[in-house]
Enzyme design. Structure first.
Site, PDB file in Angstrom:
ATOM      1  N   ASN A  62       0.831  -1.199   0.000  1.00  0.00           N
ATOM      2  CA  ASN A  62       0.000   0.000   0.000  1.00  0.00           C
ATOM      3  C   ASN A  62       0.869   1.254   0.000  1.00  0.00           C
ATOM      4  O   ASN A  62       1.944   1.295   0.583  1.00  0.00           O
ATOM      5  CB  ASN A  62      -1.020  -0.006   1.135  1.00  0.00           C
ATOM      6  CG  ASN A  62      -0.458  -0.148   2.530  1.00  0.00           C
ATOM      7  OD1 ASN A  62       0.464  -0.923   2.765  1.00  0.00           O
ATOM      8  ND2 ASN A  62      -1.031   0.578   3.474  1.00  0.00           N
ATOM      9  N   GLU A  75      -2.931  -4.699  -3.096  1.00  0.00           N
ATOM     10  CA  GLU A  75      -3.436  -5.648  -4.081  1.00  0.00           C
ATOM     11  C   GLU A  75      -3.497  -5.026  -5.477  1.00  0.00           C
ATOM     12  O   GLU A  75      -3.102  -5.653  -6.458  1.00  0.00           O
ATOM     13  CB  GLU A  75      -4.839  -6.138  -3.693  1.00  0.00           C
ATOM     14  CG  GLU A  75      -4.882  -6.868  -2.370  1.00  0.00           C
ATOM     15  CD  GLU A  75      -5.187  -5.986  -1.162  1.00  0.00           C
ATOM     16  OE1 GLU A  75      -5.805  -6.484  -0.216  1.00  0.00           O
ATOM     17  OE2 GLU A  75      -4.793  -4.793  -1.158  1.00  0.00           O
TER      18      GLU A  75
END
Length: 163
Positions: A62, A75
């Site tokens: 992130n 992701e």
């Protein structure tokens, strides 16, 4: 009226020794990626490792921003990088590892809604399931066999009509 129940099977492992060597390695890659996350605001670090059909592993973590909507989840960093670097190569598995410097995270953190939709796009495009491995710093490991399991009734290109 018709009533339907939508559900899925979730495999829960007590620790990594119950996993295949490949899944253990992918979770380790995700945990290593997590350590390099840029999360100065939330203090919630997430790493992702994407295993491609060609055997390559692409990582992401992130990346936060003071203007919160400008940040990006681990992701999506990983799958977008995989799509850019290896276009047309199917994604087999995504491992996600999460931790917090504010508190102990002892249950796996599942992908947010935006990440679920983004991963689902790849699953639909490649027409094969993408399995998920989810783990925090400690505690159980969750494994789902398909993104469609955790995103039932997903939005897809069929809603956009003929183009």
């Amino acid at each position: 009226m018709e009533k339907k129940k939508i559900g899925f099977e979730l495999l829960i492992f007590e620790d990594e020794t119950e996993l295949s060597q490949n899944d253990q390695k992918l979770l380790q890659d995700a945990a290593e990626a997590r350590e390099n996350a840029y999360a100065p605001y939330s203090k919630f670090k997430v790493g992702a490792a994407v295993l491609l059909e060609n055997g390559e592993v692409v990582i992401g973590n992130n990346q936060e921003n003071a203007s919160y909507p400008s940040g990006l989840c681990a992701e999506r960093v990983a799958i977008f990088h995989a799509g850019a670097k290896y276009p047309g190569v199917a994604i087999k598995t995504i491992a996600v590892s999460a931790s917090s410097s504010n508190h102990e995270v002892d249950i796996p953190a599942a992908p947010c809604g935006n990440c679920r939709q983004s991963i689902m796009e790849y699953e639909q495009k490649q027409n094969t399931p993408i399995s998920l491995l989810l783990r925090s710093e400690k505690g159980p490991i969750y494994k789902c066999s398909s993104m469609a399991d955790i995103l039932p009734l997903a939005f897809n290109s069929s809603f956009l009509g003929d183009s």
